[in-house]
Design a protein around this motif. Structure first.
Motif, PDB file in Angstrom:
ATOM      1  N   SER A  67     -11.386  -6.100   2.574  1.00 53.20           N
ATOM      2  CA  SER A  67     -10.216  -6.273   3.425  1.00 53.20           C
ATOM      3  C   SER A  67      -8.973  -5.886   2.636  1.00 53.20           C
ATOM      4  N   VAL A  68      -8.117  -5.029   3.227  1.00 51.55           N
ATOM      5  CA  VAL A  68      -6.935  -4.543   2.506  1.00 51.55           C
ATOM      6  C   VAL A  68      -5.676  -4.746   3.338  1.00 51.55           C
ATOM      7  N   ARG A  69      -4.547  -4.792   2.640  1.00 53.47           N
ATOM      8  CA  ARG A  69      -3.251  -4.943   3.294  1.00 53.47           C
ATOM      9  C   ARG A  69      -2.181  -4.214   2.482  1.00 53.47           C
ATOM     10  N   ILE A  70      -1.152  -3.726   3.178  1.00 55.88           N
ATOM     11  CA  ILE A  70      -0.016  -3.075   2.535  1.00 55.88           C
ATOM     12  C   ILE A  70       1.034  -4.132   2.212  1.00 55.88           C
ATOM     13  N   ASP A  71       1.578  -4.068   1.007  1.00 54.02           N
ATOM     14  CA  ASP A  71       2.725  -4.904   0.641  1.00 54.02           C
ATOM     15  C   ASP A  71       3.967  -4.215   1.195  1.00 54.02           C
ATOM     16  N   CYS A  72       4.389  -4.619   2.388  1.00 55.60           N
ATOM     17  CA  CYS A  72       5.448  -3.909   3.112  1.00 55.60           C
ATOM     18  C   CYS A  72       6.807  -3.983   2.423  1.00 55.60           C
ATOM     19  N   GLN A  73       7.070  -5.064   1.726  1.00 55.74           N
ATOM     20  CA  GLN A  73       8.376  -5.212   1.080  1.00 55.74           C
ATOM     21  C   GLN A  73       8.536  -4.273  -0.105  1.00 55.74           C
ATOM     22  N   GLN A  74       7.417  -3.784  -0.648  1.00 55.33           N
ATOM     23  CA  GLN A  74       7.456  -2.857  -1.784  1.00 55.33           C
ATOM     24  C   GLN A  74       6.919  -1.475  -1.376  1.00 55.33           C
ATOM     25  N   LEU A  75       6.975  -1.158  -0.094  1.00 56.49           N
ATOM     26  CA  LEU A  75       6.367   0.058   0.441  1.00 56.49           C
ATOM     27  C   LEU A  75       6.819   1.309  -0.319  1.00 56.49           C
ATOM     28  N   GLN A  76       5.842   2.122  -0.697  1.00 55.57           N
ATOM     29  CA  GLN A  76       6.100   3.373  -1.417  1.00 55.57           C
ATOM     30  C   GLN A  76       5.444   4.509  -0.652  1.00 55.57           C
ATOM     31  N   LEU A  77       6.233   5.521  -0.276  1.00 53.61           N
ATOM     32  CA  LEU A  77       5.702   6.661   0.470  1.00 53.61           C
ATOM     33  C   LEU A  77       5.446   7.838  -0.459  1.00 53.61           C
ATOM     34  N   SER A  78       4.311   8.475  -0.274  1.00 55.49           N
ATOM     35  CA  SER A  78       4.006   9.691  -1.025  1.00 55.49           C
ATOM     36  C   SER A  78       4.800  10.857  -0.432  1.00 55.49           C
ATOM     37  N   LYS A  79       4.776  11.998  -1.107  1.00 56.90           N
ATOM     38  CA  LYS A  79       5.480  13.180  -0.605  1.00 56.90           C
ATOM     39  C   LYS A  79       4.941  13.596   0.756  1.00 56.90           C
ATOM     40  N   SER A  80       3.619  13.563   0.921  1.00 59.52           N
ATOM     41  CA  SER A  80       3.035  13.952   2.207  1.00 59.52           C
ATOM     42  C   SER A  80       3.403  12.966   3.314  1.00 59.52           C
ATOM     43  N   GLN A  81       3.478  11.677   2.981  1.00 63.45           N
ATOM     44  CA  GLN A  81       3.863  10.683   3.979  1.00 63.45           C
ATOM     45  C   GLN A  81       5.328  10.838   4.381  1.00 63.45           C
ATOM     46  N   LYS A  82       6.166  11.217   3.445  1.00 65.86           N
ATOM     47  CA  LYS A  82       7.571  11.484   3.767  1.00 65.86           C
ATOM     48  C   LYS A  82       7.684  12.682   4.704  1.00 65.86           C
ATOM     49  N   ARG A  83       6.828  13.686   4.500  1.00 63.04           N
ATOM     50  CA  ARG A  83       6.832  14.845   5.400  1.00 63.04           C
ATOM     51  C   ARG A  83       6.405  14.433   6.806  1.00 63.04           C
ATOM     52  N   VAL A  84       5.417  13.534   6.895  1.00 66.79           N
ATOM     53  CA  VAL A  84       4.972  13.038   8.201  1.00 66.79           C
ATOM     54  C   VAL A  84       6.115  12.314   8.909  1.00 66.79           C
ATOM     55  N   MET A  85       6.864  11.517   8.169  1.00 72.82           N
ATOM     56  CA  MET A  85       7.982  10.789   8.773  1.00 72.82           C
ATOM     57  C   MET A  85       9.045  11.753   9.286  1.00 72.82           C
ATOM     58  N   ARG A  86       9.334  12.805   8.520  1.00 72.42           N
ATOM     59  CA  ARG A  86      10.328  13.792   8.960  1.00 72.42           C
ATOM     60  C   ARG A  86       9.836  14.557  10.193  1.00 72.42           C
ATOM     61  N   LYS A  87       8.551  14.881  10.215  1.00 73.92           N
ATOM     62  CA  LYS A  87       7.965  15.646  11.310  1.00 73.92           C
ATOM     63  C   LYS A  87       8.059  14.898  12.641  1.00 73.92           C
ATOM     64  N   ASN A  88       8.099  13.570  12.577  1.00 72.84           N
ATOM     65  CA  ASN A  88       8.078  12.747  13.792  1.00 72.84           C
ATOM     66  C   ASN A  88       9.412  12.082  14.101  1.00 72.84           C
ATOM     67  N   ARG A  89      10.486  12.633  13.549  1.00 72.43           N
ATOM     68  CA  ARG A  89      11.806  12.045  13.804  1.00 72.43           C
ATOM     69  C   ARG A  89      12.224  12.164  15.268  1.00 72.43           C
ATOM     70  N   ASP A  90      11.586  13.058  16.006  1.00 76.40           N
ATOM     71  CA  ASP A  90      11.956  13.242  17.412  1.00 76.40           C
ATOM     72  C   ASP A  90      11.260  12.252  18.341  1.00 76.40           C
ATOM     73  N   LEU A  91      10.399  11.389  17.793  1.00 68.89           N
ATOM     74  CA  LEU A  91       9.676  10.422  18.617  1.00 68.89           C
ATOM     75  C   LEU A  91      10.445   9.112  18.749  1.00 68.89           C
ATOM     76  N   THR A  92      10.171   8.417  19.847  1.00 70.12           N
ATOM     77  CA  THR A  92      10.769   7.105  20.107  1.00 70.12           C
ATOM     78  C   THR A  92       9.667   6.054  20.080  1.00 70.12           C
ATOM     79  N   LEU A  93       9.941   4.939  19.434  1.00 66.43           N
ATOM     80  CA  LEU A  93       8.982   3.839  19.360  1.00 66.43           C
ATOM     81  C   LEU A  93       9.357   2.742  20.342  1.00 66.43           C
ATOM     82  N   VAL A  94       8.329   2.202  21.017  1.00 57.15           N
ATOM     83  CA  VAL A  94       8.518   1.101  21.961  1.00 57.15           C
ATOM     84  C   VAL A  94       7.421   0.072  21.714  1.00 57.15           C
TER      85      VAL A  94
END
Length: 232
Positions: A67-94
């Motif tokens: 069983s695994v969990r992310i420590d959200c308060q210390q979240l670290q994004l890799s270069k590829s994950q940062k690219r994913v975040m930029r790629k989806n800037r046009d999306l809206t979350l609900v």
């Protein structure tokens, strides 16, 4: 707190993750209507929810599931994950309730039938969707993505006292190039961070199962090992 009854079936089942292996799980009594405090305690002890079934792998000859969990308060994004975040800037979350998310079944059906035709959920059905993702213990929500009003997909999550728990992600298969699952998991971790909740629970990392390797790409990651949570 009320007593939580669990049981261990005598018979094993074919492992859903590792070919040629048998699996056995410890189950919470399905007659119990668990509250948020109890669900949090179970999650802290490595349990996972599928619909209204709460379980933890208990295989005698195998310790591949962690069983695994992310420590959200210390979240670290890799270069590829940062690219994913930029790629989806046009999306809206609900954030939607399960009842509001009943309308998303057609996308769930396409996702299962096109992406997981080799899995035990194929072929998809509305009854399966309702049982697996809509029914729960009253603490689940859908983190849903939209592009100019067009629905793309959701990450279903539970709300615990110490964090959020990623239950299942599905999306329009035509949008795979966006890496929507990665984007939604990171987005949910940022939601937990904004709510000052420490963790995003990801379920089980299974050593030797390629389908579960994605969980090892998030950092910092903690695992429930030898009955305690440790950095991995």
């Amino acid at each position: 707190m009320k007593q939580i009854r669990v049981f261990l079936p005598e018979d094993s089942q074919p492992c859903a993750y590792l070919e040629g292996r048998a699996s056995c799980s410890l189950y919470v009594d399905p007659r119990l209507e668990l509250d948020q405090q109890q669900l949090t305690l179970l999650s802290l002890n490595g349990f996972r929810r599928s619909g209204k079934v709460v379980y933890r792998p208990q295989c005698k000859q195998c310790q591949a599931c962690t069983s695994v969990r992310i420590d959200c308060q210390q979240l670290q994004l890799s270069k590829s994950q940062k690219r994913v975040m930029r790629k989806n800037r046009d999306l809206t979350l609900v954030v939607e309730t399960p009842d509001e998310a009943l309308k998303h079944y057609p996308v769930f059906q396409r996702y299962i039938d096109e992406r997981h035709a080799d899995g035990d959920m194929y072929p998809a059905s509305f009854g399966q969707y309702r049982e697996f993702l809509i029914e729960g213990f009253g603490n689940s929500r859908f983190l849903s993505a939209y592009l100019q009003g067009q629905y793309l997909g959701s990450l279903v999550f539970d709300i615990f006292e110490d964090g959020l728990s990623s239950v299942y992600c599905f999306f329009d298969p035509d949008e795979s190039r966006r890496s929507p699952a990665t984007w939604l998991i990171i987005s949910l971790s940022l939601v937990a961070q904004s709510l000052r909740l420490p963790y995003n629970y990801l379920g089980y990392f299974v050593e030797g199962c390629q389908k579960m390797d994605y969980k090892n790409r998030f950092a910092p990651l903690q695992g429930f090992i030898d009955q305690q949570w440790r950095q991995i």
